[in-house]
Motif scaffolding. Structure first.
Motif, PDB file in Angstrom:
ATOM      1  N   ASN A 242       1.019  -7.626   3.116  1.00  0.00           N
ATOM      2  CA  ASN A 242       0.849  -8.510   1.965  1.00  0.00           C
ATOM      3  C   ASN A 242       1.492  -7.973   0.696  1.00  0.00           C
ATOM      4  O   ASN A 242       2.112  -8.728  -0.052  1.00  0.00           O
ATOM      5  N   LEU A 243       1.358  -6.678   0.465  1.00  0.00           N
ATOM      6  CA  LEU A 243       1.949  -6.107  -0.746  1.00  0.00           C
ATOM      7  C   LEU A 243       3.477  -6.221  -0.718  1.00  0.00           C
ATOM      8  O   LEU A 243       4.115  -6.433  -1.757  1.00  0.00           O
ATOM      9  N   ILE A 244       4.074  -6.120   0.454  1.00  0.00           N
ATOM     10  CA  ILE A 244       5.534  -6.194   0.546  1.00  0.00           C
ATOM     11  C   ILE A 244       6.065  -7.552   0.089  1.00  0.00           C
ATOM     12  O   ILE A 244       7.213  -7.676  -0.350  1.00  0.00           O
ATOM     13  N   ARG A 245       5.232  -8.576   0.148  1.00  0.00           N
ATOM     14  CA  ARG A 245       5.672  -9.927  -0.210  1.00  0.00           C
ATOM     15  C   ARG A 245       6.020 -10.056  -1.687  1.00  0.00           C
ATOM     16  O   ARG A 245       6.733 -10.979  -2.087  1.00  0.00           O
ATOM     17  N   VAL A 246       5.522  -9.142  -2.524  1.00  0.00           N
ATOM     18  CA  VAL A 246       5.786  -9.244  -3.965  1.00  0.00           C
ATOM     19  C   VAL A 246       6.848  -8.250  -4.432  1.00  0.00           C
ATOM     20  O   VAL A 246       7.215  -8.247  -5.607  1.00  0.00           O
ATOM     21  N   LEU A 247       7.346  -7.417  -3.518  1.00  0.00           N
ATOM     22  CA  LEU A 247       8.290  -6.375  -3.919  1.00  0.00           C
ATOM     23  C   LEU A 247       9.720  -6.911  -3.986  1.00  0.00           C
ATOM     24  O   LEU A 247      10.162  -7.615  -3.082  1.00  0.00           O
ATOM     25  N   PRO A 248      10.458  -6.562  -5.029  1.00  0.00           N
ATOM     26  CA  PRO A 248      11.890  -6.884  -5.060  1.00  0.00           C
ATOM     27  C   PRO A 248      12.661  -5.918  -4.165  1.00  0.00           C
ATOM     28  O   PRO A 248      12.106  -4.939  -3.660  1.00  0.00           O
ATOM     29  N   GLU A 249      13.941  -6.212  -3.968  1.00  0.00           N
ATOM     30  CA  GLU A 249      14.772  -5.333  -3.152  1.00  0.00           C
ATOM     31  C   GLU A 249      14.876  -3.936  -3.785  1.00  0.00           C
ATOM     32  O   GLU A 249      14.828  -3.782  -5.002  1.00  0.00           O
ATOM     33  N   ASN A 250      14.977  -2.927  -2.920  1.00  0.00           N
ATOM     34  CA  ASN A 250      15.173  -1.529  -3.353  1.00  0.00           C
ATOM     35  C   ASN A 250      13.974  -0.945  -4.086  1.00  0.00           C
ATOM     36  O   ASN A 250      14.117  -0.013  -4.869  1.00  0.00           O
ATOM     37  N   LYS A 251      12.799  -1.502  -3.837  1.00  0.00           N
ATOM     38  CA  LYS A 251      11.572  -0.939  -4.397  1.00  0.00           C
ATOM     39  C   LYS A 251      10.571  -0.748  -3.269  1.00  0.00           C
ATOM     40  O   LYS A 251      10.344  -1.643  -2.455  1.00  0.00           O
ATOM     41  N   ARG A 252       9.978   0.438  -3.235  1.00  0.00           N
ATOM     42  CA  ARG A 252       9.020   0.788  -2.188  1.00  0.00           C
ATOM     43  C   ARG A 252       7.661   1.063  -2.821  1.00  0.00           C
ATOM     44  O   ARG A 252       7.570   1.754  -3.852  1.00  0.00           O
ATOM     45  N   ALA A 253       6.624   0.524  -2.216  1.00  0.00           N
ATOM     46  CA  ALA A 253       5.259   0.781  -2.677  1.00  0.00           C
ATOM     47  C   ALA A 253       4.647   1.898  -1.834  1.00  0.00           C
ATOM     48  O   ALA A 253       4.746   1.884  -0.609  1.00  0.00           O
ATOM     49  N   VAL A 254       4.035   2.851  -2.507  1.00  0.00           N
ATOM     50  CA  VAL A 254       3.327   3.940  -1.831  1.00  0.00           C
ATOM     51  C   VAL A 254       1.840   3.784  -2.136  1.00  0.00           C
ATOM     52  O   VAL A 254       1.425   3.837  -3.300  1.00  0.00           O
ATOM     53  N   VAL A 255       1.054   3.557  -1.099  1.00  0.00           N
ATOM     54  CA  VAL A 255      -0.394   3.405  -1.248  1.00  0.00           C
ATOM     55  C   VAL A 255      -1.058   4.642  -0.660  1.00  0.00           C
ATOM     56  O   VAL A 255      -0.789   5.023   0.487  1.00  0.00           O
ATOM     57  N   GLU A 256      -1.905   5.277  -1.456  1.00  0.00           N
ATOM     58  CA  GLU A 256      -2.525   6.546  -1.069  1.00  0.00           C
ATOM     59  C   GLU A 256      -3.900   6.310  -0.440  1.00  0.00           C
ATOM     60  O   GLU A 256      -4.825   5.844  -1.107  1.00  0.00           O
ATOM     61  N   LYS A 257      -4.022   6.647   0.837  1.00  0.00           N
ATOM     62  CA  LYS A 257      -5.262   6.405   1.578  1.00  0.00           C
ATOM     63  C   LYS A 257      -6.476   7.058   0.925  1.00  0.00           C
ATOM     64  O   LYS A 257      -7.566   6.478   0.904  1.00  0.00           O
ATOM     65  N   LYS A 258      -6.280   8.250   0.378  1.00  0.00           N
ATOM     66  CA  LYS A 258      -7.412   8.993  -0.173  1.00  0.00           C
ATOM     67  C   LYS A 258      -8.026   8.298  -1.383  1.00  0.00           C
ATOM     68  O   LYS A 258      -9.161   8.597  -1.766  1.00  0.00           O
ATOM     69  N   ARG A 259      -7.284   7.377  -2.001  1.00  0.00           N
ATOM     70  CA  ARG A 259      -7.791   6.675  -3.176  1.00  0.00           C
ATOM     71  C   ARG A 259      -8.507   5.372  -2.826  1.00  0.00           C
ATOM     72  O   ARG A 259      -9.089   4.730  -3.705  1.00  0.00           O
ATOM     73  N   LEU A 260      -8.464   4.962  -1.572  1.00  0.00           N
ATOM     74  CA  LEU A 260      -9.073   3.693  -1.186  1.00  0.00           C
ATOM     75  C   LEU A 260     -10.581   3.844  -1.031  1.00  0.00           C
ATOM     76  O   LEU A 260     -11.076   4.911  -0.654  1.00  0.00           O
ATOM     77  N   PRO A 261     -11.344   2.762  -1.287  1.00  0.00           N
ATOM     78  CA  PRO A 261     -12.801   2.828  -1.126  1.00  0.00           C
ATOM     79  C   PRO A 261     -13.178   3.133   0.317  1.00  0.00           C
ATOM     80  O   PRO A 261     -12.502   2.681   1.250  1.00  0.00           O
ATOM     81  N   LYS A 262     -14.243   3.889   0.491  1.00  0.00           N
ATOM     82  CA  LYS A 262     -14.733   4.193   1.832  1.00  0.00           C
ATOM     83  C   LYS A 262     -15.730   3.118   2.249  1.00  0.00           C
ATOM     84  O   LYS A 262     -16.865   3.078   1.763  1.00  0.00           O
ATOM     85  N   LYS A 263     -15.288   2.228   3.101  1.00  0.00           N
ATOM     86  CA  LYS A 263     -16.135   1.139   3.572  1.00  0.00           C
ATOM     87  C   LYS A 263     -16.580   1.451   4.999  1.00  0.00           C
ATOM     88  O   LYS A 263     -15.763   1.441   5.938  1.00  0.00           O
ATOM     89  N   PRO A 264     -17.858   1.722   5.225  1.00  0.00           N
ATOM     90  CA  PRO A 264     -18.310   2.180   6.546  1.00  0.00           C
ATOM     91  C   PRO A 264     -18.120   1.162   7.660  1.00  0.00           C
ATOM     92  O   PRO A 264     -18.014   1.537   8.829  1.00  0.00           O
ATOM     93  N   GLU A 265     -18.044  -0.142   7.328  1.00  0.00           N
ATOM     94  CA  GLU A 265     -17.874  -1.129   8.385  1.00  0.00           C
ATOM     95  C   GLU A 265     -16.525  -0.987   9.086  1.00  0.00           C
ATOM     96  O   GLU A 265     -16.390  -1.288  10.277  1.00  0.00           O
ATOM     97  N   PHE A 266     -15.524  -0.500   8.354  1.00  0.00           N
ATOM     98  CA  PHE A 266     -14.212  -0.315   8.982  1.00  0.00           C
ATOM     99  C   PHE A 266     -14.231   0.877   9.939  1.00  0.00           C
ATOM    100  O   PHE A 266     -13.622   0.822  11.018  1.00  0.00           O
ATOM    101  N   GLU A 267     -14.913   1.936   9.563  1.00  0.00           N
ATOM    102  CA  GLU A 267     -15.051   3.079  10.458  1.00  0.00           C
ATOM    103  C   GLU A 267     -15.855   2.694  11.695  1.00  0.00           C
ATOM    104  O   GLU A 267     -15.558   3.146  12.815  1.00  0.00           O
ATOM    105  N   TRP A 268     -16.866   1.861  11.497  1.00  0.00           N
ATOM    106  CA  TRP A 268     -17.704   1.400  12.611  1.00  0.00           C
ATOM    107  C   TRP A 268     -16.874   0.667  13.656  1.00  0.00           C
ATOM    108  O   TRP A 268     -16.932   0.988  14.845  1.00  0.00           O
ATOM    109  N   ILE A 269     -16.068  -0.300  13.230  1.00  0.00           N
ATOM    110  CA  ILE A 269     -15.293  -1.076  14.197  1.00  0.00           C
ATOM    111  C   ILE A 269     -14.142  -0.240  14.769  1.00  0.00           C
ATOM    112  O   ILE A 269     -13.780  -0.389  15.938  1.00  0.00           O
ATOM    113  N   LYS A 270     -13.610   0.667  13.959  1.00  0.00           N
ATOM    114  CA  LYS A 270     -12.549   1.563  14.433  1.00  0.00           C
ATOM    115  C   LYS A 270     -13.057   2.445  15.571  1.00  0.00           C
ATOM    116  O   LYS A 270     -12.402   2.587  16.612  1.00  0.00           O
ATOM    117  N   ASP A 271     -14.230   3.044  15.382  1.00  0.00           N
ATOM    118  CA  ASP A 271     -14.795   3.931  16.400  1.00  0.00           C
ATOM    119  C   ASP A 271     -15.256   3.145  17.620  1.00  0.00           C
ATOM    120  O   ASP A 271     -15.051   3.579  18.764  1.00  0.00           O
TER     121      ASP A 271
END
Length: 334
Positions: A251-280
């Protein structure tokens, strides 16, 4: 002489349909609309010099199967509004009207009233009037107890203030807003995992202190008030992204112009336990989790660095989660 066929005998009740329309009219009476209940309806458009009309269309997906399995129907209407409004507002447009389409094998008033109650609640959260819709009773097409939802939202924006992402530059900052959970994406995967593991929607998940259906039916968060807060404060994001199917990268790539890269840092994202639950539970690889789910981020802004502190102060739960750099158009989860 044998009694002849009627619409009622064929499975379509005009009486139930009329009763449902009257219920909708009653629930929507607080919204300022023109000709509500007629063949078409709308709202007045005032205060714009060069208005651009923006539109969105979306549904709720197989989250509906969870709702219908457990008989809880008052939250998916909120989801329906959210999925449409959140898409629409990424352009900077103000939502001015919402319409719904409900298709079902048989109009069951108690159920559909709950759905409409959810839609009306979603419209209130989005400060958007419900201006009409369609309810289609389709026997032999949908089984009894099954319904499908589609939504349509219209918004307006000054042409010169459309937010397109074209001005994104290296050094810009990505700020996110938390999701309320799975929102309305990834449910086909979730349902298969639960089925494979023999987990019932009524089972209790100790780590999350809730039943499975309670976790899965948390409504999608609506982000209009946060976007409106920024726009009214004169803070214009360079781009906005609603994180739905395809996850952050898709979804984020849809707003990016050419020659621009978005870097999203996992460590900064909220810790939502439901995602870990379904992942495990499903032994889902992390890459696939990020490809399918929002991973705790429901909405993203790309901002000039000079306004980041202002945004963080205006939006209490906003957080910095990445940045823009030069490079091939891409989103990197680092």
């Amino acid at each position: 002489m044998a009694e002849g066929w009627t619409y009622e005998k064929a499975g379509v009740s005009l009486q139930r349909a009329d009763e449902f329309v009257e219920y909708i009219k009653k629930k929507a009476k607080d919204f300022s609309t023109l000709l509500f209940g007629s063949f078409s309806s709308g709202v007045e458009l005032q205060g714009y010099k060069e208005p651009v009309i923006m539109m969105s269309c979306d549904g709720v997906g197989t989250k509906l199967k969870v709702a219908q399995s457990v008989g809880v129907h008052n939250t998916v209407g909120i989801d329906l509004v959210a999925m449409n409004v959140n898409d629409l507002i990424t352009s900077g447009a103000k939502p001015i009207g919402f319409m719904d389409y409900i298709a079902t094998g048989r109009i069951e008033l108690d159920i559909l009233k709950q759905v409409i109650d959810g839609i009306v609640e979603g419209c209130k959260r989005a400060e958007t009037p419900l201006v009409g819709g369609e309810t289609a009773e389709m026997p032999d097409f949908y089984p009894d107890g099954v319904y499908d939802l589609a939504g349509f939202c219209v918004g307006v924006c000054e042409k010169e203030r459309l937010i397109t992402g074209k001005d994104i530059k290296a050094g810009d900052i990505i700020v996110g807003l938390p999701s309320s959970g799975f929102h309305s994406n990834g449910y086909s995967l979730i349902r298969k995992i639960l089925e494979n593991k023999g987990v019932s929607y009524t089972d209790f998940v100790e780590d999350l202190n809730a039943k499975v259906w309670e976790i899965l039916l948390i409504p999608t968060r609506i982000y209009w008030k946060e976007v409106k807060t920024l726009l009214e404060a004169g803070v214009i994001p360079k781009a906005m992204a609603h994180i739905t199917g395809g996850g952050i990268g898709g979804n984020l790539i849809r707003v990016l112009p050419e020659n621009k890269r978005a870097v999203v840092e996992k460590k900064r994202l909220p810790k939502k336990p439901e995602f870990e639950w379904i992942k495990d539970l499903g032994k889902v690889e992390e890459r696939e989790m990020f490809r399918v789910f929002n991973m705790g981020v429901g909405f993203m802004f790309v901002l000039c660095p000079t306004v980041v502190d202002t945004v963080l102060s205006l939006l209490g739960d906003a957080f910095v989660c990445g940045y823009i750099e030069e490079g091939e158009r891409d989103v990197v989860i680092a």
